[in-house]
Design a protein around this motif. Sequence first.
Motif, mmCIF file in Angstrom:
data_model
loop_
_atom_site.group_PDB
_atom_site.id
_atom_site.type_symbol
_atom_site.label_atom_id
_atom_site.label_comp_id
_atom_site.label_asym_id
_atom_site.label_seq_id
_atom_site.Cartn_x
_atom_site.Cartn_y
_atom_site.Cartn_z
ATOM 1 N N VAL A 173 1.018 -1.525 -0.474
ATOM 2 C CA VAL A 173 -0.204 0.051 0.067
ATOM 3 C C VAL A 173 0.958 1.645 -0.107
ATOM 4 C CG1 VAL A 173 -1.510 1.237 1.483
ATOM 5 C CG2 VAL A 173 -1.601 -0.761 1.134
ATOM 6 N N LEU A 174 1.709 1.402 0.894
ATOM 7 C CA LEU A 174 2.370 2.105 1.196
ATOM 8 C C LEU A 174 3.515 3.158 -0.177
ATOM 9 C CD1 LEU A 174 3.867 1.876 4.663
ATOM 10 C CD2 LEU A 174 2.493 3.605 3.852
ATOM 11 N N ALA A 175 4.276 2.019 -0.651
ATOM 12 C CA ALA A 175 4.304 1.584 -2.021
ATOM 13 C C ALA A 175 3.750 2.035 -3.501
ATOM 14 C CB ALA A 175 5.693 0.524 -2.197
ATOM 15 N N GLN A 176 2.926 2.278 -3.249
ATOM 16 C CA GLN A 176 1.619 1.990 -4.923
ATOM 17 C C GLN A 176 2.226 3.650 -5.284
ATOM 18 O OE1 GLN A 176 -2.852 2.898 -4.020
ATOM 19 N NE2 GLN A 176 -3.313 2.830 -6.136
ATOM 20 N N ALA A 177 2.845 3.651 -6.752
ATOM 21 C CA ALA A 177 3.427 4.940 -7.042
ATOM 22 C C ALA A 177 2.629 4.951 -8.171
ATOM 23 C CB ALA A 177 4.413 4.458 -6.941
ATOM 24 N N ILE A 178 2.451 6.263 -8.327
ATOM 25 C CA ILE A 178 2.178 7.196 -9.520
ATOM 26 C C ILE A 178 3.022 7.836 -10.458
ATOM 27 C CG2 ILE A 178 0.324 9.026 -10.915
ATOM 28 C CD1 ILE A 178 -0.722 6.015 -8.886
ATOM 29 N N ALA B 54 11.298 4.078 -16.208
ATOM 30 C CA ALA B 54 10.907 4.381 -17.347
ATOM 31 C C ALA B 54 10.760 5.808 -17.301
ATOM 32 C CB ALA B 54 9.557 3.550 -17.650
ATOM 33 N N GLY B 55 11.616 6.627 -16.971
ATOM 34 C CA GLY B 55 11.856 8.294 -17.703
ATOM 35 C C GLY B 55 10.502 8.832 -17.523
ATOM 36 N N ARG B 56 10.091 8.634 -16.009
ATOM 37 C CA ARG B 56 9.235 9.043 -15.253
ATOM 38 C C ARG B 56 9.495 9.306 -13.826
ATOM 39 N NH1 ARG B 56 6.610 13.258 -18.525
ATOM 40 N NH2 ARG B 56 4.916 11.823 -19.865
ATOM 41 N N GLN B 57 9.628 10.445 -13.003
ATOM 42 C CA GLN B 57 9.365 9.976 -11.504
ATOM 43 C C GLN B 57 8.073 9.807 -11.227
ATOM 44 O OE1 GLN B 57 10.503 14.735 -10.407
ATOM 45 N NE2 GLN B 57 12.370 13.876 -9.101
ATOM 46 N N ARG B 58 8.422 8.897 -10.293
ATOM 47 C CA ARG B 58 6.930 8.582 -9.378
ATOM 48 C C ARG B 58 6.812 8.616 -7.895
ATOM 49 N NH1 ARG B 58 5.387 3.897 -12.920
ATOM 50 N NH2 ARG B 58 4.066 2.974 -10.626
ATOM 51 N N VAL B 59 5.971 8.956 -7.735
ATOM 52 C CA VAL B 59 5.451 9.042 -6.326
ATOM 53 C C VAL B 59 4.504 8.320 -5.569
ATOM 54 C CG1 VAL B 59 3.433 11.194 -7.076
ATOM 55 C CG2 VAL B 59 4.445 11.353 -4.127
ATOM 56 N N ASP B 60 5.034 7.910 -4.207
ATOM 57 C CA ASP B 60 4.275 6.910 -3.490
ATOM 58 C C ASP B 60 3.769 7.534 -2.180
ATOM 59 O OD1 ASP B 60 6.018 6.888 -1.564
ATOM 60 O OD2 ASP B 60 7.091 5.106 -1.841
ATOM 61 N N ARG B 61 2.178 6.749 -1.919
ATOM 62 C CA ARG B 61 1.723 6.893 -0.801
ATOM 63 C C ARG B 61 2.979 7.672 0.467
ATOM 64 N NH1 ARG B 61 -4.004 4.173 0.007
ATOM 65 N NH2 ARG B 61 -4.482 3.066 -1.815
ATOM 66 N N SER B 62 3.448 6.753 0.412
ATOM 67 C CA SER B 62 5.077 6.831 2.019
ATOM 68 C C SER B 62 5.561 8.475 1.681
ATOM 69 C CB SER B 62 5.766 5.844 1.899
ATOM 70 O OG SER B 62 6.604 5.623 0.355
ATOM 71 N N ALA C 66 -10.463 -8.851 9.281
ATOM 72 C CA ALA C 66 -8.968 -9.581 8.333
ATOM 73 C C ALA C 66 -7.325 -8.857 8.990
ATOM 74 C CB ALA C 66 -8.929 -8.736 7.306
ATOM 75 N N GLY C 67 -8.109 -8.351 9.910
ATOM 76 C CA GLY C 67 -6.705 -8.484 10.722
ATOM 77 C C GLY C 67 -5.917 -7.207 9.559
ATOM 78 N N VAL C 68 -6.365 -6.148 9.417
ATOM 79 C CA VAL C 68 -5.096 -6.091 8.578
ATOM 80 C C VAL C 68 -5.435 -3.580 8.750
ATOM 81 C CG1 VAL C 68 -5.159 -6.895 6.851
ATOM 82 C CG2 VAL C 68 -6.628 -5.714 6.997
ATOM 83 N N ALA C 69 -5.065 -3.009 8.419
ATOM 84 C CA ALA C 69 -4.866 -2.035 8.079
ATOM 85 C C ALA C 69 -6.584 -1.700 7.062
ATOM 86 C CB ALA C 69 -3.592 -0.569 7.987
ATOM 87 N N PRO C 70 -7.512 -0.524 8.002
ATOM 88 C CA PRO C 70 -7.779 -0.066 6.731
ATOM 89 C C PRO C 70 -8.246 0.915 5.292
ATOM 90 C CG PRO C 70 -8.380 0.600 8.965
ATOM 91 C CD PRO C 70 -6.959 0.130 8.932
ATOM 92 N N ASP C 71 -6.454 0.996 5.283
ATOM 93 C CA ASP C 71 -5.870 1.474 3.923
ATOM 94 C C ASP C 71 -5.412 -0.018 2.610
ATOM 95 O OD1 ASP C 71 -3.881 0.931 5.004
ATOM 96 O OD2 ASP C 71 -2.964 3.258 4.138
ATOM 97 N N GLN C 72 -5.492 -0.729 3.624
ATOM 98 C CA GLN C 72 -5.206 -2.076 2.752
ATOM 99 C C GLN C 72 -6.973 -2.582 2.272
ATOM 100 O OE1 GLN C 72 -2.615 -4.017 6.512
ATOM 101 N NE2 GLN C 72 -2.597 -4.714 4.891
ATOM 102 N N ILE C 73 -7.458 -2.652 2.849
ATOM 103 C CA ILE C 73 -9.193 -2.754 2.484
ATOM 104 C C ILE C 73 -9.396 -1.369 1.704
ATOM 105 C CG2 ILE C 73 -11.355 -2.896 2.919
ATOM 106 C CD1 ILE C 73 -9.649 -5.643 4.209
ATOM 107 N N GLU C 74 -9.354 -0.309 1.709
ATOM 108 C CA GLU C 74 -9.090 0.776 0.437
ATOM 109 C C GLU C 74 -8.673 0.118 -0.805
ATOM 110 O OE1 GLU C 74 -7.301 2.835 -1.574
ATOM 111 O OE2 GLU C 74 -7.036 3.552 0.774
ATOM 112 N N ALA C 75 -7.457 -0.132 0.065
ATOM 113 C CA ALA C 75 -6.939 -0.343 -1.951
ATOM 114 C C ALA C 75 -7.079 -1.215 -2.452
ATOM 115 C CB ALA C 75 -5.227 -0.262 -1.236
ATOM 116 N N ALA C 76 -7.802 -2.872 -1.534
ATOM 117 C CA ALA C 76 -8.210 -3.901 -2.770
ATOM 118 C C ALA C 76 -9.486 -3.125 -3.178
ATOM 119 C CB ALA C 76 -8.808 -5.138 -1.358
#
Length: 228
Positions: free
Chosen positions: A21-26, A54-62, A209-219
């Motif tokens: 989730v933290l590594a999700q990069a755009i 690939a020639g583009r900067q990428r920003v992640d959630r972290s 599920a024993g996970v963080a809420p944003d893990q469910i959001e990402a799913a």
Amino acid sequence: MQSSAVDLIPEGTSVPDRDEVLAQAIPFDRNRWLSCLPGADWWPPELDDCPTVAGRQRVDRSTVFRVARRSDTTEGRRHLLTAALVWGTGTKARSVTRRAEIFAVSARDIDARLKAGLGTLRQAGPVAAYYAFNNDQHIKHLGPAFFTKVLYFAGHEQCDETWRPLILDRFVALALRAADTEETWPTSGWTTPWYRRYVHITHEHALKAGVAPDQIEAALFSWGKQLK
């Protein structure tokens, strides 16, 4: 990948682990954004350190979370807004131009509304903050899909872990429409009760599920993209 959460996430749809989730990069185009901002001082310096792929900067959630830690100042709130927009937009010129319509409003007005809305987040929690940004503190052209990104990054570390703000966009809504059979979820124009319902059921299923809420959001986001 972890096993799917009970009920809300369909069988076969994996819930990403926290690192994923933290590594999700755009990818983003720095120059394109700088040409749209009210001034160079709206640009968060953290984005200049983002890796290039690939020639583009990428920003992640972290990275956006790091920006959000400075949101107790006017400059920090400006940087948070920009970082959240960059992370949520991508590189298409048309998409960047559309998002940048937000900056047609005076900087003083944006500053005041960001301060008030994020103050509500700290004092009264994510649902009250959602109402604020959707009503009295609404910033023109900043709709729920993007102001919930601002709330998410600003509030994940500030708010109690049992009730954290989450991103709600059309892909998440499509997944909720398919999963939550008690209501017919709209795919846009979510009122505060819809957001409250979303935060509640997401936290409920994250606990199961024993996970963080944003893990469910990402799913949900991933599943919703498949449903579009």
